[in-house]
Write an enzyme that holds these catalytic residues in place. Structure first.
Site, PDB file in Angstrom:
ATOM      1  N   CYS B 131       0.831  -1.211   0.000  1.00  9.89           N
ATOM      2  CA  CYS B 131       0.000   0.000   0.000  1.00  9.89           C
ATOM      3  C   CYS B 131       0.864   1.260   0.000  1.00  9.89           C
ATOM      4  CB  CYS B 131      -0.917  -0.013   1.222  1.00  9.89           C
ATOM      5  SG  CYS B 131      -1.903   1.481   1.413  1.00  9.89           S
ATOM      6  N   CYS B 134      -0.413   4.088   2.190  1.00 11.62           N
ATOM      7  CA  CYS B 134      -0.193   3.889   3.622  1.00 11.62           C
ATOM      8  C   CYS B 134       1.258   4.170   3.986  1.00 11.62           C
ATOM      9  CB  CYS B 134      -0.497   2.447   4.023  1.00 11.62           C
ATOM     10  SG  CYS B 134      -1.973   1.752   3.302  1.00 11.62           S
ATOM     11  N   ASP B 135       2.168   3.654   3.215  1.00 10.88           N
ATOM     12  CA  ASP B 135       3.566   3.560   3.656  1.00 10.88           C
ATOM     13  C   ASP B 135       4.545   4.395   2.844  1.00 10.88           C
ATOM     14  OD1 ASP B 135       2.613   1.632   5.455  1.00 10.88           O
ATOM     15  OD2 ASP B 135       2.890   0.020   3.991  1.00 10.88           O
TER      16      ASP B 135
END
Lengths: 305, 305
Positions: B131, B134-135
Protein backbone atom coordinates in the site's frame (compact mmCIF):
# COMPACT_ATOMS: atom_id res chain seq x y z
CA UNK A 1 -2.69 30.47 -8.34
CA UNK A 2 -2.17 31.43 -4.69
CA UNK A 3 -3.02 27.87 -3.69
CA UNK A 4 -4.04 24.64 -5.37
CA UNK A 5 -6.89 23.93 -3.00
CA UNK A 6 -9.01 26.18 -0.79
CA UNK A 7 -10.89 24.39 2.00
CA UNK A 8 -13.70 26.46 3.50
CA UNK A 9 -14.28 25.42 7.11
CA UNK A 10 -12.02 23.75 9.68
CA UNK A 11 -14.31 21.19 11.29
CA UNK A 12 -13.93 17.41 11.10
CA UNK A 13 -14.35 17.42 7.29
CA UNK A 14 -11.98 20.34 6.71
CA UNK A 15 -9.30 18.94 8.99
CA UNK A 16 -9.42 15.57 7.25
CA UNK A 17 -9.37 17.19 3.82
CA UNK A 18 -6.22 19.04 4.93
CA UNK A 19 -4.54 15.83 6.08
CA UNK A 20 -5.32 14.00 2.84
CA UNK A 21 -4.45 16.98 0.63
CA UNK A 22 -1.11 17.53 2.32
CA UNK A 23 -0.19 13.88 2.14
CA UNK A 24 -1.10 13.81 -1.56
CA UNK A 25 1.20 16.76 -2.25
CA UNK A 26 -1.62 19.27 -2.70
CA UNK A 27 -0.88 22.80 -1.54
CA UNK A 28 -3.93 23.86 0.49
CA UNK A 29 -5.26 26.79 2.51
CA UNK A 30 -8.00 26.14 5.07
CA UNK A 31 -10.18 29.08 6.07
CA UNK A 32 -12.27 29.21 9.22
CA UNK A 33 -14.50 31.91 10.64
CA UNK A 34 -13.24 31.09 14.14
CA UNK A 35 -10.49 28.97 15.64
CA UNK A 36 -11.65 25.73 14.00
CA UNK A 37 -13.31 22.59 15.34
CA UNK A 38 -16.79 23.24 14.03
CA UNK A 39 -20.00 22.17 15.67
CA UNK A 40 -18.33 19.03 17.09
CA UNK A 41 -16.78 21.21 19.78
CA UNK A 42 -20.28 21.75 21.15
CA UNK A 43 -20.71 18.05 21.91
CA UNK A 44 -20.13 17.35 25.60
CA UNK A 45 -19.33 13.68 25.00
CA UNK A 46 -18.61 11.72 21.85
CA UNK A 47 -18.75 7.95 22.16
CA UNK A 48 -19.06 6.87 18.53
CA UNK A 49 -15.87 8.09 16.84
CA UNK A 50 -13.94 4.82 16.42
CA UNK A 51 -10.79 4.72 18.51
CA UNK A 52 -12.08 7.04 21.22
CA UNK A 53 -14.66 5.28 23.42
CA UNK A 54 -15.44 8.49 25.33
CA UNK A 55 -14.02 11.92 24.54
CA UNK A 56 -15.31 15.48 24.64
CA UNK A 57 -15.93 17.25 21.35
CA UNK A 58 -13.38 19.91 22.27
CA UNK A 59 -10.69 17.31 22.96
CA UNK A 60 -11.35 15.32 19.78
CA UNK A 61 -11.29 18.44 17.62
CA UNK A 62 -8.11 19.64 19.32
CA UNK A 63 -6.49 16.34 18.39
CA UNK A 64 -7.64 16.62 14.79
CA UNK A 65 -6.44 20.21 14.63
CA UNK A 66 -3.00 19.26 15.87
CA UNK A 67 -3.00 16.40 13.38
CA UNK A 68 -4.05 18.56 10.42
CA UNK A 69 -2.05 21.73 10.95
CA UNK A 70 1.26 20.46 9.57
CA UNK A 71 -0.45 19.53 6.29
CA UNK A 72 -1.92 22.87 5.19
CA UNK A 73 -1.89 26.59 5.75
CA UNK A 74 -4.63 27.43 8.26
CA UNK A 75 -6.23 30.88 8.17
CA UNK A 76 -8.30 31.19 11.34
CA UNK A 77 -10.70 34.05 12.02
CA UNK A 78 -10.88 34.71 8.30
CA UNK A 79 -14.38 34.40 6.94
CA UNK A 80 -14.82 33.59 3.25
CA UNK A 81 -17.40 36.01 1.92
CA UNK A 82 -17.47 35.07 -1.77
CA UNK A 83 -16.24 32.45 -4.25
CA UNK A 84 -16.29 33.21 -7.98
CA UNK A 85 -15.06 31.37 -11.07
CA UNK A 86 -11.75 32.88 -12.19
CA UNK A 87 -9.99 31.56 -15.30
CA UNK A 88 -9.24 27.87 -14.76
CA UNK A 89 -9.94 28.16 -11.07
CA UNK A 90 -11.66 30.32 -8.50
CA UNK A 91 -11.28 33.62 -6.73
CA UNK A 92 -11.85 33.34 -2.99
CA UNK A 93 -12.68 36.60 -1.23
CA UNK A 94 -12.35 36.80 2.54
CA UNK A 95 -12.89 39.55 5.08
CA UNK A 96 -9.12 40.17 4.86
CA UNK A 97 -7.89 39.39 1.35
CA UNK A 98 -8.49 37.67 -1.98
CA UNK A 99 -6.90 34.42 -3.16
CA UNK A 100 -6.89 32.35 -6.34
CA UNK A 101 -7.32 28.60 -6.02
CA UNK A 102 -7.48 25.70 -8.46
CA UNK A 103 -10.15 23.76 -6.57
CA UNK A 104 -12.53 24.31 -3.65
CA UNK A 105 -13.84 22.12 -0.87
CA UNK A 106 -16.85 23.57 0.93
CA UNK A 107 -16.95 22.19 4.47
CA UNK A 108 -18.87 24.97 6.15
CA UNK A 109 -21.11 22.76 8.25
CA UNK A 110 -24.37 23.81 9.82
CA UNK A 111 -25.50 26.24 12.49
CA UNK A 112 -28.05 25.40 15.16
CA UNK A 113 -31.61 26.25 14.26
CA UNK A 114 -33.51 28.73 16.41
CA UNK A 115 -36.97 28.23 17.82
CA UNK A 116 -38.03 31.63 16.44
CA UNK A 117 -40.19 32.48 19.44
CA UNK A 118 -40.55 35.74 21.34
CA UNK A 119 -37.78 36.28 23.89
CA UNK A 120 -35.29 33.93 22.23
CA UNK A 121 -33.01 36.60 20.76
CA UNK A 122 -33.41 39.03 23.66
CA UNK A 123 -32.44 36.39 26.23
CA UNK A 124 -29.64 34.70 24.26
CA UNK A 125 -26.65 34.52 26.59
CA UNK A 126 -29.01 35.34 29.46
CA UNK A 127 -30.30 31.84 29.96
CA UNK A 128 -30.93 30.95 26.32
CA UNK A 129 -28.13 28.73 24.97
CA UNK A 130 -27.48 26.50 21.94
CA UNK A 131 -24.50 24.71 23.49
CA UNK A 132 -24.54 22.75 26.75
CA UNK A 133 -20.77 22.22 26.64
CA UNK A 134 -20.21 25.95 26.39
CA UNK A 135 -22.68 27.16 28.97
CA UNK A 136 -23.79 24.18 31.07
CA UNK A 137 -21.53 24.88 34.03
CA UNK A 138 -23.37 28.13 34.76
CA UNK A 139 -26.48 26.14 35.59
CA UNK A 140 -25.35 23.67 38.25
CA UNK A 141 -28.14 23.23 40.83
CA UNK A 142 -30.45 25.26 38.62
CA UNK A 143 -33.55 24.28 36.70
CA UNK A 144 -32.99 24.02 32.95
CA UNK A 145 -34.99 22.85 29.97
CA UNK A 146 -33.54 21.14 26.91
CA UNK A 147 -35.77 21.58 23.88
CA UNK A 148 -35.58 18.79 21.30
CA UNK A 149 -35.68 14.99 21.03
CA UNK A 150 -32.79 13.97 18.78
CA UNK A 151 -29.31 12.73 19.64
CA UNK A 152 -27.97 16.21 20.30
CA UNK A 153 -30.80 17.21 22.60
CA UNK A 154 -30.63 13.99 24.59
CA UNK A 155 -26.83 14.16 24.83
CA UNK A 156 -27.10 17.67 26.16
CA UNK A 157 -29.75 16.70 28.70
CA UNK A 158 -27.57 13.83 29.98
CA UNK A 159 -24.56 16.11 30.14
CA UNK A 160 -26.42 18.80 32.06
CA UNK A 161 -27.80 16.18 34.44
CA UNK A 162 -24.20 15.09 35.06
CA UNK A 163 -23.29 18.68 35.92
CA UNK A 164 -25.91 18.67 38.64
CA UNK A 165 -28.51 20.67 36.78
CA UNK A 166 -32.18 19.93 37.37
CA UNK A 167 -32.98 19.01 33.74
CA UNK A 168 -36.28 18.61 31.92
CA UNK A 169 -36.53 17.57 28.27
CA UNK A 170 -39.25 19.25 26.22
CA UNK A 171 -40.12 17.43 23.01
CA UNK A 172 -42.76 18.13 20.42
CA UNK A 173 -43.45 14.47 19.69
CA UNK A 174 -44.53 11.50 21.82
CA UNK A 175 -41.19 9.69 21.53
CA UNK A 176 -37.53 10.58 21.24
CA UNK A 177 -35.76 10.48 17.89
CA UNK A 178 -32.44 9.79 19.65
CA UNK A 179 -30.67 6.46 19.35
CA UNK A 180 -31.79 3.74 21.74
CA UNK A 181 -28.65 3.86 23.94
CA UNK A 182 -29.27 7.53 24.64
CA UNK A 183 -33.02 7.18 25.15
CA UNK A 184 -32.36 4.50 27.77
CA UNK A 185 -29.98 6.84 29.61
CA UNK A 186 -32.79 9.36 29.92
CA UNK A 187 -34.94 6.71 31.62
CA UNK A 188 -32.12 5.46 33.80
CA UNK A 189 -31.29 8.93 35.07
CA UNK A 190 -34.97 9.78 35.66
CA UNK A 191 -34.77 12.85 33.47
CA UNK A 192 -38.39 14.01 33.07
CA UNK A 193 -39.68 14.54 29.54
CA UNK A 194 -42.58 16.87 28.73
CA UNK A 195 -44.06 15.19 25.63
CA UNK A 196 -46.01 16.67 22.71
CA UNK A 197 -45.03 20.13 23.81
CA UNK A 198 -43.58 23.22 22.14
CA UNK A 199 -42.11 26.39 23.61
CA UNK A 200 -44.24 29.40 22.62
CA UNK A 201 -42.34 32.12 24.43
CA UNK A 202 -39.27 32.60 26.60
CA UNK A 203 -39.85 35.17 29.36
CA UNK A 204 -37.70 36.91 31.92
CA UNK A 205 -35.91 40.14 32.70
CA UNK A 206 -32.96 40.44 32.61
CA UNK A 207 -32.55 36.61 32.51
CA UNK A 208 -34.76 33.62 31.68
CA UNK A 209 -37.49 33.04 34.26
CA UNK A 210 -40.33 31.13 32.64
CA UNK A 211 -41.24 29.22 29.49
CA UNK A 212 -44.68 29.41 27.95
CA UNK A 213 -45.42 25.83 26.86
CA UNK A 214 -48.19 24.51 24.65
CA UNK A 215 -49.31 20.90 24.56
CA UNK A 216 -49.85 20.06 20.87
CA UNK A 217 -52.38 17.33 21.67
CA UNK A 218 -54.61 19.15 24.17
CA UNK A 219 -53.89 22.74 23.11
CA UNK A 220 -53.36 23.57 26.79
CA UNK A 221 -50.89 26.36 27.58
CA UNK A 222 -48.87 26.50 30.80
CA UNK A 223 -46.11 28.59 32.36
CA UNK A 224 -43.16 26.81 33.92
CA UNK A 225 -40.27 28.36 35.81
CA UNK A 226 -36.76 27.67 34.40
CA UNK A 227 -33.40 29.34 34.95
CA UNK A 228 -32.13 28.35 31.52
CA UNK A 229 -33.17 26.79 28.24
CA UNK A 230 -30.91 24.83 25.88
CA UNK A 231 -32.28 24.76 22.34
CA UNK A 232 -31.36 21.70 20.26
CA UNK A 233 -33.92 21.47 17.46
CA UNK A 234 -31.78 20.87 14.39
CA UNK A 235 -29.42 22.73 12.15
CA UNK A 236 -29.30 25.01 9.13
CA UNK A 237 -26.72 24.14 6.45
CA UNK A 238 -24.26 26.95 5.68
CA UNK A 239 -24.59 26.63 1.93
CA UNK A 240 -24.88 30.23 0.76
CA UNK A 241 -21.36 30.24 -0.78
CA UNK A 242 -22.39 27.17 -2.74
CA UNK A 243 -25.70 28.50 -3.94
CA UNK A 244 -24.07 31.75 -5.07
CA UNK A 245 -21.87 29.58 -7.33
CA UNK A 246 -25.01 27.95 -8.75
CA UNK A 247 -24.41 24.66 -6.93
CA UNK A 248 -27.50 22.53 -6.41
CA UNK A 249 -28.86 21.99 -2.91
CA UNK A 250 -31.74 19.86 -1.70
CA UNK A 251 -35.00 21.30 -0.39
CA UNK A 252 -33.45 21.82 3.07
CA UNK A 253 -30.42 23.64 1.65
CA UNK A 254 -27.92 20.78 1.98
CA UNK A 255 -25.35 20.67 -0.86
CA UNK A 256 -25.88 17.78 -3.25
CA UNK A 257 -22.79 15.71 -4.11
CA UNK A 258 -22.02 12.48 -5.89
CA UNK A 259 -20.25 9.61 -4.13
CA UNK A 260 -16.91 11.33 -4.76
CA UNK A 261 -18.10 14.59 -3.13
CA UNK A 262 -18.30 16.46 -6.44
CA UNK A 263 -20.91 19.21 -6.45
CA UNK A 264 -22.77 20.19 -9.60
CA UNK A 265 -20.05 22.79 -10.37
CA UNK A 266 -16.80 21.42 -11.76
CA UNK A 267 -13.84 21.89 -9.42
CA UNK A 268 -15.98 22.46 -6.34
CA UNK A 269 -16.38 19.69 -3.79
CA UNK A 270 -18.39 19.57 -0.56
CA UNK A 271 -17.91 17.51 2.59
CA UNK A 272 -19.31 17.15 6.07
CA UNK A 273 -22.55 18.31 7.65
CA UNK A 274 -23.26 20.86 4.88
CA UNK A 275 -23.95 17.87 2.59
CA UNK A 276 -26.67 16.55 4.93
CA UNK A 277 -27.61 12.88 5.34
CA UNK A 278 -26.17 11.05 8.36
CA UNK A 279 -24.06 13.93 9.71
CA UNK A 280 -21.70 12.05 11.97
CA UNK A 281 -18.09 13.00 12.68
CA UNK A 282 -16.88 9.77 11.11
CA UNK A 283 -18.81 10.40 7.87
CA UNK A 284 -17.65 14.03 7.75
CA UNK A 285 -14.04 12.86 7.97
CA UNK A 286 -14.52 10.27 5.23
CA UNK A 287 -16.09 12.88 2.98
CA UNK A 288 -13.22 15.30 3.59
CA UNK A 289 -10.71 12.60 2.67
CA UNK A 290 -12.66 11.66 -0.45
CA UNK A 291 -13.05 15.27 -1.57
CA UNK A 292 -9.34 15.99 -1.17
CA UNK A 293 -8.30 12.88 -3.10
CA UNK A 294 -10.83 13.47 -5.85
CA UNK A 295 -9.70 17.09 -6.22
CA UNK A 296 -6.47 15.69 -7.67
CA UNK A 297 -8.46 15.19 -10.88
CA UNK A 298 -9.33 18.88 -11.01
CA UNK A 299 -5.76 19.83 -10.18
CA UNK A 300 -4.30 17.64 -12.96
CA UNK A 301 -2.38 15.50 -10.50
CA UNK A 302 -1.75 11.82 -10.88
CA UNK A 303 -4.24 10.05 -8.80
CA UNK A 304 -3.75 6.68 -7.14
CA UNK A 305 -7.44 5.83 -6.81
CA UNK B 1 -33.90 -14.83 15.18
CA UNK B 2 -30.64 -15.54 17.00
CA UNK B 3 -29.56 -11.96 16.33
CA UNK B 4 -30.92 -8.90 14.61
CA UNK B 5 -27.73 -8.13 12.70
CA UNK B 6 -24.83 -10.31 11.61
CA UNK B 7 -21.65 -8.41 10.71
CA UNK B 8 -19.15 -10.47 8.71
CA UNK B 9 -15.62 -9.24 9.33
CA UNK B 10 -14.08 -7.32 12.26
CA UNK B 11 -11.91 -4.76 10.52
CA UNK B 12 -12.40 -1.00 10.64
CA UNK B 13 -15.80 -1.26 8.92
CA UNK B 14 -17.03 -4.13 11.10
CA UNK B 15 -15.91 -2.50 14.35
CA UNK B 16 -17.65 0.76 13.47
CA UNK B 17 -20.80 -1.08 12.40
CA UNK B 18 -20.78 -2.75 15.83
CA UNK B 19 -20.43 0.58 17.67
CA UNK B 20 -23.26 2.19 15.71
CA UNK B 21 -25.47 -0.90 15.89
CA UNK B 22 -25.06 -1.25 19.63
CA UNK B 23 -25.75 2.42 20.25
CA UNK B 24 -28.86 2.18 18.07
CA UNK B 25 -30.21 -0.69 20.16
CA UNK B 26 -29.51 -3.30 17.49
CA UNK B 27 -28.52 -6.71 18.78
CA UNK B 28 -25.50 -7.75 16.68
CA UNK B 29 -23.03 -10.59 16.29
CA UNK B 30 -19.70 -9.85 14.59
CA UNK B 31 -17.87 -12.80 13.04
CA UNK B 32 -14.17 -12.78 12.17
CA UNK B 33 -11.95 -15.48 10.73
CA UNK B 34 -9.15 -14.37 13.06
CA UNK B 35 -8.82 -12.06 16.04
CA UNK B 36 -10.10 -8.98 14.15
CA UNK B 37 -8.40 -5.85 12.87
CA UNK B 38 -8.40 -6.67 9.19
CA UNK B 39 -5.86 -5.46 6.64
CA UNK B 40 -5.22 -2.25 8.61
CA UNK B 41 -3.13 -4.26 11.01
CA UNK B 42 -0.60 -4.71 8.17
CA UNK B 43 0.23 -0.99 8.11
CA UNK B 44 3.31 -0.28 10.21
CA UNK B 45 2.33 3.35 10.59
CA UNK B 46 -0.95 5.12 9.90
CA UNK B 47 -0.76 8.89 9.66
CA UNK B 48 -4.07 9.67 7.99
CA UNK B 49 -6.71 8.51 10.47
CA UNK B 50 -7.90 11.81 11.97
CA UNK B 51 -7.11 12.15 15.65
CA UNK B 52 -4.03 9.93 15.54
CA UNK B 53 -1.15 11.74 13.82
CA UNK B 54 1.02 8.62 13.95
CA UNK B 55 -0.12 5.21 15.14
CA UNK B 56 0.57 1.65 14.11
CA UNK B 57 -2.17 -0.27 12.38
CA UNK B 58 -2.15 -2.80 15.19
CA UNK B 59 -2.55 -0.12 17.86
CA UNK B 60 -5.35 1.67 16.03
CA UNK B 61 -7.23 -1.55 15.45
CA UNK B 62 -6.74 -2.57 19.10
CA UNK B 63 -8.30 0.72 20.15
CA UNK B 64 -11.24 0.22 17.81
CA UNK B 65 -11.65 -3.33 19.07
CA UNK B 66 -11.73 -2.21 22.69
CA UNK B 67 -14.20 0.51 21.69
CA UNK B 68 -16.47 -1.86 19.76
CA UNK B 69 -16.53 -4.93 21.98
CA UNK B 70 -19.05 -3.62 24.55
CA UNK B 71 -21.53 -2.95 21.75
CA UNK B 72 -21.87 -6.39 20.14
CA UNK B 73 -21.19 -10.07 20.57
CA UNK B 74 -17.84 -10.83 18.90
CA UNK B 75 -17.20 -14.32 17.57
CA UNK B 76 -13.50 -14.48 16.72
CA UNK B 77 -11.90 -17.36 14.87
CA UNK B 78 -15.29 -18.28 13.48
CA UNK B 79 -15.36 -18.18 9.71
CA UNK B 80 -18.70 -17.66 8.00
CA UNK B 81 -18.95 -20.26 5.27
CA UNK B 82 -22.43 -19.56 3.90
CA UNK B 83 -25.28 -17.08 4.03
CA UNK B 84 -28.71 -18.07 2.74
CA UNK B 85 -32.12 -16.39 2.73
CA UNK B 86 -34.25 -17.82 5.52
CA UNK B 87 -37.83 -16.64 5.99
CA UNK B 88 -37.75 -12.88 6.66
CA UNK B 89 -34.03 -12.96 7.30
CA UNK B 90 -30.93 -15.02 6.70
CA UNK B 91 -29.28 -18.20 7.89
CA UNK B 92 -25.58 -17.69 8.61
CA UNK B 93 -23.50 -20.86 8.64
CA UNK B 94 -20.08 -20.78 10.27
CA UNK B 95 -17.39 -23.36 10.80
CA UNK B 96 -18.87 -23.86 14.30
CA UNK B 97 -22.60 -23.27 14.20
CA UNK B 98 -25.60 -21.80 12.39
CA UNK B 99 -27.42 -18.57 13.29
CA UNK B 100 -30.49 -16.73 12.07
CA UNK B 101 -30.21 -12.99 11.53
CA UNK B 102 -32.56 -10.25 10.37
CA UNK B 103 -29.96 -8.30 8.41
CA UNK B 104 -26.38 -8.75 7.23
CA UNK B 105 -23.41 -6.43 6.84
CA UNK B 106 -20.62 -7.89 4.71
CA UNK B 107 -17.34 -6.27 5.75
CA UNK B 108 -14.96 -8.99 4.67
CA UNK B 109 -12.36 -6.72 3.06
CA UNK B 110 -9.77 -7.69 0.49
CA UNK B 111 -6.59 -9.60 0.53
CA UNK B 112 -3.61 -8.24 -1.40
CA UNK B 113 -2.39 -10.69 -3.91
CA UNK B 114 1.07 -11.83 -2.89
CA UNK B 115 4.06 -12.59 -5.08
CA UNK B 116 4.59 -15.82 -3.17
CA UNK B 117 8.36 -15.56 -3.18
CA UNK B 118 10.90 -16.22 -0.41
CA UNK B 119 11.39 -13.30 1.97
CA UNK B 120 8.00 -11.73 1.24
CA UNK B 121 6.29 -12.73 4.47
CA UNK B 122 9.40 -12.33 6.65
CA UNK B 123 10.00 -8.75 5.46
CA UNK B 124 6.38 -7.57 5.43
CA UNK B 125 6.31 -4.25 7.26
CA UNK B 126 10.09 -4.14 7.02
CA UNK B 127 10.28 -2.75 3.51
CA UNK B 128 7.70 -5.00 1.92
CA UNK B 129 4.43 -3.13 1.55
CA UNK B 130 1.17 -3.60 -0.31
CA UNK B 131 0.00 0.00 0.00
CA UNK B 132 1.88 3.07 -1.28
CA UNK B 133 -0.72 5.42 0.21
CA UNK B 134 -0.19 3.89 3.62
CA UNK B 135 3.57 3.56 3.66
CA UNK B 136 4.98 5.67 0.82
CA UNK B 137 5.94 8.68 2.90
CA UNK B 138 8.40 6.56 4.88
CA UNK B 139 10.49 6.08 1.73
CA UNK B 140 11.16 9.67 0.63
CA UNK B 141 14.69 9.86 -0.83
CA UNK B 142 14.96 6.08 -0.72
CA UNK B 143 15.16 3.53 -3.52
CA UNK B 144 11.97 1.57 -3.94
CA UNK B 145 10.59 -0.93 -6.42
CA UNK B 146 6.98 -1.19 -7.42
CA UNK B 147 6.11 -4.63 -8.70
CA UNK B 148 3.28 -4.73 -11.21
CA UNK B 149 2.18 -3.11 -14.45
CA UNK B 150 -1.51 -2.37 -14.08
CA UNK B 151 -3.24 0.86 -13.17
CA UNK B 152 -2.67 0.40 -9.45
CA UNK B 153 1.04 -0.34 -9.78
CA UNK B 154 1.63 2.57 -12.13
CA UNK B 155 -0.44 4.88 -9.98
CA UNK B 156 1.54 3.82 -6.94
CA UNK B 157 4.85 4.37 -8.77
CA UNK B 158 3.79 7.87 -9.81
CA UNK B 159 2.55 8.58 -6.31
CA UNK B 160 5.84 7.45 -4.77
CA UNK B 161 7.80 9.47 -7.35
CA UNK B 162 5.77 12.50 -6.30
CA UNK B 163 6.76 11.87 -2.70
CA UNK B 164 10.41 12.05 -3.68
CA UNK B 165 11.16 8.34 -3.71
CA UNK B 166 13.65 6.94 -6.21
CA UNK B 167 11.18 4.59 -7.89
CA UNK B 168 11.71 1.70 -10.30
CA UNK B 169 8.83 -0.27 -11.78
CA UNK B 170 9.33 -3.98 -12.22
CA UNK B 171 6.95 -5.62 -14.65
CA UNK B 172 6.72 -9.15 -15.95
CA UNK B 173 5.66 -8.14 -19.44
CA UNK B 174 7.19 -5.95 -22.17
CA UNK B 175 4.55 -3.26 -21.84
CA UNK B 176 2.39 -1.83 -19.12
CA UNK B 177 -1.20 -2.92 -18.74
CA UNK B 178 -2.04 0.49 -17.30
CA UNK B 179 -4.08 2.95 -19.32
CA UNK B 180 -2.23 5.08 -21.84
CA UNK B 181 -2.43 8.31 -19.90
CA UNK B 182 -0.78 6.65 -16.93
CA UNK B 183 1.87 4.93 -19.02
CA UNK B 184 2.74 8.31 -20.54
CA UNK B 185 3.17 9.75 -17.07
CA UNK B 186 5.77 7.07 -16.34
CA UNK B 187 7.72 8.21 -19.43
CA UNK B 188 7.28 11.88 -18.65
CA UNK B 189 8.56 11.46 -15.12
CA UNK B 190 11.48 9.29 -16.28
CA UNK B 191 10.48 6.46 -13.98
CA UNK B 192 12.65 3.51 -15.06
CA UNK B 193 10.90 0.24 -15.85
CA UNK B 194 12.62 -3.13 -15.68
CA UNK B 195 10.72 -5.08 -18.34
CA UNK B 196 10.03 -8.79 -18.68
CA UNK B 197 11.19 -9.32 -15.15
CA UNK B 198 9.88 -11.09 -12.09
CA UNK B 199 10.99 -10.91 -8.47
CA UNK B 200 12.32 -14.29 -7.40
CA UNK B 201 13.34 -13.42 -3.85
CA UNK B 202 13.28 -10.52 -1.41
CA UNK B 203 16.39 -10.38 0.74
CA UNK B 204 17.51 -8.38 3.77
CA UNK B 205 17.93 -8.53 7.51
CA UNK B 206 16.20 -7.00 9.37
CA UNK B 207 14.85 -4.86 6.49
CA UNK B 208 14.70 -5.14 2.70
CA UNK B 209 18.13 -4.79 1.06
CA UNK B 210 18.07 -6.51 -2.33
CA UNK B 211 15.72 -8.09 -4.83
CA UNK B 212 16.66 -11.15 -6.82
CA UNK B 213 15.29 -10.48 -10.31
CA UNK B 214 14.91 -12.82 -13.24
CA UNK B 215 14.52 -11.70 -16.83
CA UNK B 216 11.84 -13.91 -18.36
CA UNK B 217 13.19 -13.48 -21.90
CA UNK B 218 16.89 -14.09 -21.32
CA UNK B 219 16.67 -16.18 -18.15
CA UNK B 220 19.34 -13.94 -16.64
CA UNK B 221 19.23 -13.43 -12.86
CA UNK B 222 20.50 -10.26 -11.14
CA UNK B 223 20.58 -8.72 -7.68
CA UNK B 224 19.53 -5.13 -7.20
CA UNK B 225 19.63 -3.03 -4.07
CA UNK B 226 16.31 -1.54 -2.86
CA UNK B 227 15.14 -0.06 0.45
CA UNK B 228 11.57 -1.02 -0.15
CA UNK B 229 9.32 -2.97 -2.46
CA UNK B 230 5.66 -2.19 -3.08
CA UNK B 231 3.81 -5.19 -4.36
CA UNK B 232 0.85 -4.19 -6.47
CA UNK B 233 -0.17 -7.23 -8.38
CA UNK B 234 -3.82 -6.92 -7.53
CA UNK B 235 -6.19 -7.39 -4.65
CA UNK B 236 -8.85 -9.92 -4.22
CA UNK B 237 -12.10 -8.71 -2.70
CA UNK B 238 -13.53 -11.29 -0.35
CA UNK B 239 -16.93 -11.27 -1.97
CA UNK B 240 -17.76 -14.94 -2.41
CA UNK B 241 -20.40 -14.87 0.34
CA UNK B 242 -22.03 -11.98 -1.50
CA UNK B 243 -21.95 -13.56 -4.93
CA UNK B 244 -23.43 -16.78 -3.55
CA UNK B 245 -26.40 -14.66 -2.41
CA UNK B 246 -26.73 -13.26 -5.94
CA UNK B 247 -25.39 -9.82 -4.98
CA UNK B 248 -23.96 -7.78 -7.84
CA UNK B 249 -20.25 -7.11 -7.94
CA UNK B 250 -18.23 -5.09 -10.42
CA UNK B 251 -15.91 -6.72 -12.94
CA UNK B 252 -13.16 -6.94 -10.29
CA UNK B 253 -15.43 -8.62 -7.74
CA UNK B 254 -16.05 -5.58 -5.52
CA UNK B 255 -19.56 -5.50 -4.04
CA UNK B 256 -21.73 -2.77 -5.55
CA UNK B 257 -23.63 -0.60 -3.05
CA UNK B 258 -25.64 2.58 -3.11
CA UNK B 259 -24.71 5.60 -0.98
CA UNK B 260 -26.39 3.99 2.03
CA UNK B 261 -24.33 0.78 1.62
CA UNK B 262 -27.28 -1.28 0.42
CA UNK B 263 -26.34 -4.16 -1.88
CA UNK B 264 -28.61 -5.42 -4.63
CA UNK B 265 -30.14 -7.92 -2.19
CA UNK B 266 -32.62 -6.51 0.29
CA UNK B 267 -31.43 -6.73 3.90
CA UNK B 268 -27.77 -7.20 2.97
CA UNK B 269 -25.36 -4.28 3.33
CA UNK B 270 -21.66 -4.05 2.52
CA UNK B 271 -18.97 -1.77 3.94
CA UNK B 272 -15.24 -1.24 3.75
CA UNK B 273 -12.64 -2.45 1.28
CA UNK B 274 -14.88 -5.20 -0.14
CA UNK B 275 -16.89 -2.39 -1.77
CA UNK B 276 -13.82 -1.06 -3.61
CA UNK B 277 -13.17 2.59 -4.46
CA UNK B 278 -10.91 4.63 -2.15
CA UNK B 279 -10.30 1.96 0.47
CA UNK B 280 -9.06 4.01 3.39
CA UNK B 281 -9.64 3.27 7.09
CA UNK B 282 -11.65 6.45 7.52
CA UNK B 283 -13.96 5.59 4.60
CA UNK B 284 -14.36 2.01 5.83
CA UNK B 285 -15.45 3.32 9.24
CA UNK B 286 -17.93 5.72 7.70
CA UNK B 287 -19.39 2.95 5.57
CA UNK B 288 -19.71 0.67 8.59
CA UNK B 289 -21.56 3.40 10.50
CA UNK B 290 -23.82 4.09 7.53
CA UNK B 291 -24.60 0.40 6.96
CA UNK B 292 -25.49 -0.15 10.63
CA UNK B 293 -27.77 2.87 10.77
CA UNK B 294 -29.43 2.03 7.47
CA UNK B 295 -30.03 -1.57 8.60
CA UNK B 296 -32.56 -0.13 11.05
CA UNK B 297 -34.89 0.13 8.06
CA UNK B 298 -34.57 -3.59 7.40
CA UNK B 299 -35.02 -4.36 11.10
CA UNK B 300 -38.16 -2.22 11.38
CA UNK B 301 -36.64 0.10 13.98
CA UNK B 302 -37.31 3.78 14.32
CA UNK B 303 -34.55 5.56 12.60
CA UNK B 304 -33.15 8.94 13.62
CA UNK B 305 -31.50 9.79 10.30
Amino acid sequence: MDTELAVIGAGAAGYTAAIYAGRAGIDAIVFDTGMGGGLSTWAPRIENYPGFPDISGVDLMDRMKEHAEPYADFHYNEEVTAIEPDGDGFKVTTAKNTYTAGAIIIATGTTPRQLDVPGENKLRGRGVSYCATCDGSFFTDKKVAVVGGGNSAVNEAIYLHGLGCNVTLIHRRDQLRAEEALAQEVDKKDIPVIWNTVVEEIRGDPVVETLALKNRKTGETTQQAFDGVFISVGETPQSSLATSLGIETDSHGYIQTDERQRTTVNGVYAAGDVTGDIRQIITACAEGATAALTSMHTLGKSYPF
